[in-house]
Scaffold this motif. Structure first.
Motif, PDB file in Angstrom:
ATOM      1  N   LYS A 133      93.764   7.020-165.886  1.00 55.94           N
ATOM      2  CA  LYS A 133      92.510   6.563-166.293  1.00 55.94           C
ATOM      3  C   LYS A 133      91.215   6.273-165.313  1.00 55.94           C
ATOM      4  CE  LYS A 133      95.021   5.133-170.388  1.00 55.94           C
ATOM      5  NZ  LYS A 133      94.470   3.572-171.505  1.00 55.94           N
ATOM      6  N   HIS A 134      91.828   6.131-163.806  1.00 58.57           N
ATOM      7  CA  HIS A 134      90.590   5.654-163.049  1.00 58.57           C
ATOM      8  C   HIS A 134      91.104   6.682-161.921  1.00 58.57           C
ATOM      9  CE1 HIS A 134      90.020   1.628-165.013  1.00 58.57           C
ATOM     10  NE2 HIS A 134      91.418   1.943-165.198  1.00 58.57           N
ATOM     11  N   SER A 135      89.921   6.614-161.428  1.00 61.81           N
ATOM     12  CA  SER A 135      89.662   7.711-160.236  1.00 61.81           C
ATOM     13  C   SER A 135      90.340   7.617-158.844  1.00 61.81           C
ATOM     14  CB  SER A 135      88.139   8.351-159.873  1.00 61.81           C
ATOM     15  OG  SER A 135      87.606   6.516-159.134  1.00 61.81           O
ATOM     16  N   PRO A 136      90.790   7.470-158.194  1.00 62.09           N
ATOM     17  CA  PRO A 136      92.094   7.385-156.950  1.00 62.09           C
ATOM     18  C   PRO A 136      91.681   7.166-155.647  1.00 62.09           C
ATOM     19  CG  PRO A 136      93.024  10.045-156.966  1.00 62.09           C
ATOM     20  CD  PRO A 136      91.800   9.652-157.704  1.00 62.09           C
ATOM     21  N   LEU A 137      92.026   6.541-154.945  1.00 62.91           N
ATOM     22  CA  LEU A 137      91.083   6.217-153.682  1.00 62.91           C
ATOM     23  C   LEU A 137      91.256   7.156-152.176  1.00 62.91           C
ATOM     24  CD1 LEU A 137      92.179   2.667-152.663  1.00 62.91           C
ATOM     25  CD2 LEU A 137      90.241   3.536-153.483  1.00 62.91           C
ATOM     26  N   ILE A 138      90.688   7.747-151.496  1.00 65.94           N
ATOM     27  CA  ILE A 138      91.133   9.148-150.857  1.00 65.94           C
ATOM     28  C   ILE A 138      91.100   8.461-148.899  1.00 65.94           C
ATOM     29  CG2 ILE A 138      88.318   9.011-150.596  1.00 65.94           C
ATOM     30  CD1 ILE A 138      89.511  12.184-149.901  1.00 65.94           C
ATOM     31  N   VAL A 139      92.055   8.100-148.244  1.00 67.30           N
ATOM     32  CA  VAL A 139      92.295   7.868-147.325  1.00 67.30           C
ATOM     33  C   VAL A 139      92.722   9.199-146.183  1.00 67.30           C
ATOM     34  CG1 VAL A 139      93.878   6.303-146.022  1.00 67.30           C
ATOM     35  CG2 VAL A 139      93.336   6.141-148.137  1.00 67.30           C
ATOM     36  N   MET A 140      92.207   8.518-144.992  1.00 70.98           N
ATOM     37  CA  MET A 140      91.694  10.599-144.953  1.00 70.98           C
ATOM     38  C   MET A 140      92.323   9.681-143.299  1.00 70.98           C
ATOM     39  SD  MET A 140      88.344  12.180-145.808  1.00 70.98           S
ATOM     40  CE  MET A 140      88.839  13.658-144.837  1.00 70.98           C
ATOM     41  N   ASN A 141      92.515  11.021-142.171  1.00 67.59           N
ATOM     42  CA  ASN A 141      93.119  10.107-140.707  1.00 67.59           C
ATOM     43  C   ASN A 141      93.174  11.639-139.804  1.00 67.59           C
ATOM     44  OD1 ASN A 141      94.843   9.186-138.738  1.00 67.59           O
ATOM     45  ND2 ASN A 141      96.552   9.858-139.481  1.00 67.59           N
ATOM     46  N   SER A 142      92.453  11.205-138.836  1.00 70.64           N
ATOM     47  CA  SER A 142      92.327  12.476-137.592  1.00 70.64           C
ATOM     48  C   SER A 142      91.359  12.817-138.025  1.00 70.64           C
ATOM     49  CB  SER A 142      93.566  12.783-137.139  1.00 70.64           C
ATOM     50  OG  SER A 142      94.307  11.806-137.468  1.00 70.64           O
ATOM     51  N   PHE A 143      90.274  12.904-138.756  1.00 70.13           N
ATOM     52  CA  PHE A 143      88.958  14.057-139.094  1.00 70.13           C
ATOM     53  C   PHE A 143      87.780  13.681-138.904  1.00 70.13           C
ATOM     54  CE2 PHE A 143      91.985  14.577-142.723  1.00 70.13           C
ATOM     55  CZ  PHE A 143      91.256  16.197-143.567  1.00 70.13           C
ATOM     56  N   SER A 144      88.258  13.110-137.321  1.00 73.65           N
ATOM     57  CA  SER A 144      86.894  12.706-136.950  1.00 73.65           C
ATOM     58  C   SER A 144      87.094  13.388-135.239  1.00 73.65           C
ATOM     59  CB  SER A 144      86.851  11.420-136.198  1.00 73.65           C
ATOM     60  OG  SER A 144      87.976  11.156-135.094  1.00 73.65           O
ATOM     61  N   GLY A 145      87.635  14.878-135.309  1.00 73.02           N
ATOM     62  CA  GLY A 145      86.912  15.412-134.048  1.00 73.02           C
ATOM     63  C   GLY A 145      85.796  16.637-134.210  1.00 73.02           C
ATOM     64  N   GLU A 146      86.167  17.189-132.961  1.00 69.60           N
ATOM     65  CA  GLU A 146      84.476  17.899-132.539  1.00 69.60           C
ATOM     66  C   GLU A 146      84.546  19.144-133.429  1.00 69.60           C
ATOM     67  OE1 GLU A 146      84.045  17.974-128.391  1.00 69.60           O
ATOM     68  OE2 GLU A 146      83.654  15.859-128.326  1.00 69.60           O
ATOM     69  N   GLY A 147      83.315  19.327-133.810  1.00 70.38           N
ATOM     70  CA  GLY A 147      82.659  20.231-134.784  1.00 70.38           C
ATOM     71  C   GLY A 147      81.980  20.472-135.754  1.00 70.38           C
ATOM     72  N   VAL A 148      82.272  22.308-136.254  1.00 64.65           N
ATOM     73  CA  VAL A 148      80.840  22.226-137.711  1.00 64.65           C
ATOM     74  C   VAL A 148      82.327  21.453-138.873  1.00 64.65           C
ATOM     75  CG1 VAL A 148      79.404  23.494-139.139  1.00 64.65           C
ATOM     76  CG2 VAL A 148      79.137  22.919-136.476  1.00 64.65           C
ATOM     77  N   GLN A 149      83.319  22.334-138.010  1.00 66.68           N
ATOM     78  CA  GLN A 149      84.589  21.923-139.389  1.00 66.68           C
ATOM     79  C   GLN A 149      85.058  21.294-139.652  1.00 66.68           C
ATOM     80  OE1 GLN A 149      84.742  23.642-136.058  1.00 66.68           O
ATOM     81  NE2 GLN A 149      86.203  23.193-135.538  1.00 66.68           N
ATOM     82  N   MET A 150      85.306  20.580-138.516  1.00 70.93           N
ATOM     83  CA  MET A 150      85.431  19.322-138.825  1.00 70.93           C
ATOM     84  C   MET A 150      84.823  17.873-140.322  1.00 70.93           C
ATOM     85  SD  MET A 150      88.614  19.193-137.720  1.00 70.93           S
ATOM     86  CE  MET A 150      88.912  17.546-138.240  1.00 70.93           C
ATOM     87  N   LYS A 151      82.956  17.561-139.929  1.00 72.82           N
ATOM     88  CA  LYS A 151      82.365  17.250-140.160  1.00 72.82           C
ATOM     89  C   LYS A 151      82.452  17.800-141.964  1.00 72.82           C
ATOM     90  CE  LYS A 151      80.306  15.932-136.021  1.00 72.82           C
ATOM     91  NZ  LYS A 151      78.379  16.695-136.142  1.00 72.82           N
ATOM     92  N   LEU A 152      82.291  19.062-142.055  1.00 70.08           N
ATOM     93  CA  LEU A 152      82.101  19.568-143.133  1.00 70.08           C
ATOM     94  C   LEU A 152      83.173  19.405-144.348  1.00 70.08           C
ATOM     95  CD1 LEU A 152      81.000  22.770-142.765  1.00 70.08           C
ATOM     96  CD2 LEU A 152      79.686  21.216-143.266  1.00 70.08           C
ATOM     97  N   MET A 153      84.721  19.571-143.422  1.00 71.74           N
ATOM     98  CA  MET A 153      85.421  19.479-144.283  1.00 71.74           C
ATOM     99  C   MET A 153      85.646  18.088-144.399  1.00 71.74           C
ATOM    100  SD  MET A 153      89.517  20.991-142.608  1.00 71.74           S
ATOM    101  CE  MET A 153      89.347  21.053-140.924  1.00 71.74           C
TER     102      MET A 153
END
Length: 457
Positions: free
Chosen positions: A136-156
């Protein structure tokens, strides 16, 4: 009395905010999750499992068909506050996942390397903890290792973060935090691990027996002489607590609905996987919605000259499309103007024909009245005697006694040759018919057939 239909009551009229949605619901990101491509390969079940992850801000019972196109969903997205669209597609090469942002993109294309359905994940667990209230409630999102260089990492990173509603840490209610989505990026393999867990809090520093009593479970006292033996048998702490990591222990600053968890007390976080499991690999990033300039491609690399040539072709295609659209709009305007002109011409022609018929009718009435006056009076009428527009009253040319008469014949052959369609005063028997039968003596002085003549009732 009949039932009222489509009528609003007084209470609804007074309360104007009945049909309005709360701001939190409107501002939260909504999503469409559909499937396309070849059937089979568990793509339908995987789509349903992913909808379960995106609840409650998604269309869980969305029914897509082969006739539906992307434009159909885009046209409806604005009214339903939909911001993202996820498409699972199945091809001969493999399965893919496309995530797009409404209304203008960008679009990310992932290849699904491996996946496991929710039913397989839950069935593999010893202790299954699936609670329907958690969805009934939306989940939390936990992201790991998305701090790399490149446009694709920021967009993802920005795309995944914006798919779920943001949380204000100062105002969040811990009772609504029941699920979490974990995204782990592996830089060596360039793959993303997608996991979905259920969050559960258990009290720390309580014996096993006390924990059972506190959590509402019925204890087994068959081997105990007293309740004190049951509570002190397991020692000070529970057996499962030895396996817990102290890094998972948290101090609660709010009151939790779950039993055993006390405010300002310590509790351990337990995660139970709900599924599905996905292993994704980014293939392509497009600038627009499912079409546009390719900002990143993992398999194909092009030089600057090739990119410039593709950009020029795309601009020329856009210009040609705009030109065709302009021509089409001009043609529509011309057709509409031609329709209006034809309507005006037809109306003018109808008016002229009506005027002609009226004039002819007036002239005929004048001529008929003048002729009638000549026959009855025997003199020429005056010029101003018959005015235009005044009609002569209808006058009967026959008497009331004159009606259709019925003739009876003795001979059947005479009846066959007799024409019954002749009506009124012109109803006569031809003299040839009587002469041919040799019945001259049957004719009376008025030259009518001898028969029984009766008036019709």
């Amino acid at each position: 009395m009949g039932k009222r239909k489509n009528k609003v009551g007084r209470c609804v009229k007074r309360n104007k905010n009945v049909l309005t949605e709360p701001e939190e619901f409107v501002q939260a990101p909504h999503s469409f999750v559909i499937h396309k491509g070849l059937p089979g390969g568990h793509i339908l079940e995987l789509t349903k499992d992913f909808r379960k992850v995106m609840e409650p801000f998604t269309a869980t019972s969305l029914k897509e068909r082969k006739k539906n196109t992307i434009k159909d969903f885009v046209s409806v997205a604005g009214m339903l506050h939909v911001t993202h669209m996820c498409i699972f597609s199945n091809t001969d090469i493999g399965m893919y996942l496309k995530i797009a942002r409404f209304p203008r993109g960008p679009t990310l294309t992932f290849k699904i390397c491996n996946f496991s359905l929710s039913r397989d994940v839950v069935s593999s667990l010893k202790k299954q903890n699936v609670v329907e209230q958690a969805f009934k409630h939306s989940p939390l999102i936990v992201m790991n290792s998305f701090s790399g260089e490149g446009v694709q990492m920021k967009l993802m990173a920005s795309m995944f973060q914006n798919m779920f509603p943001t949380i204000n840490l100062t105002k969040v209610d811990l009772n609504t935090v029941r699920r979490c989505v974990l995204l782990n990026y592996n830089p060596t393999t360039k793959q993303i691990d997608f996991r979905h867990y259920n969050i559960k809090l258990t009290p720390v520093g309580v014996s096993k027996g006390v924990k059972k009593v506190v959590t509402g479970k019925i204890p087994n006292l068959a081997k105990c002489d007293d309740i004190e033996d049951f509570l002190t048998k397991g020692g000070i702490v529970s057996e499962s607590e030895f396996e817990d990591d102290p890094n998972l222990h948290v101090t609660l600053n709010q009151k939790i609905i779950a039993r055993g968890n006390v405010e300002e007390g310590k509790s351990a976080i337990r995660l139970t996987e709900l599924g599905p499991r996905l292993t994704l690999q980014l293939i392509k990033i497009e600038d627009a919605l499912f079409d546009g300039e390719v900002l990143y491609h993992d398999l194909i690399s092009k030089t600057e000259d090739e990119k410039e040539e593709i950009r020029k072709k795309r601009e020329a295609r856009k210009k040609l499309k705009a030109k065709r659209k302009r021509i089409q709009e001009d043609n529509k305007k011309k057709k509409e103007q031609a329709k209006l002109d034809n309507k005006e011409k037809s109306l003018k022609g109808m008016q002229k024909n009506q005027e002609k018929t009226e004039n002819e009718a007036e002239k005929n009435d004048e001529d008929d009245d003048a002729e009638y006056y000549r026959q009855e009076v025997g003199e020429e009428p005056d010029k101003d005697m018959f005015k235009t527009g005044v009609k002569r009253p209808f006058q009967k040319t026959f008497n009331k006694k004159d009606k259709a008469k019925k003739v009876k014949f003795n001979d059947k052959e005479d009846k066959k040759e007799f024409n019954p369609n002749i009506k009124g005063r012109a109803f006569k028997v031809k003299r040839k018919l009587v002469q041919r039968k040799g019945t001259k003596n049957l004719m009376n002085r008025d030259k009518r057939p001898v028969g029984i003549l009766k008036n019709r009732k």
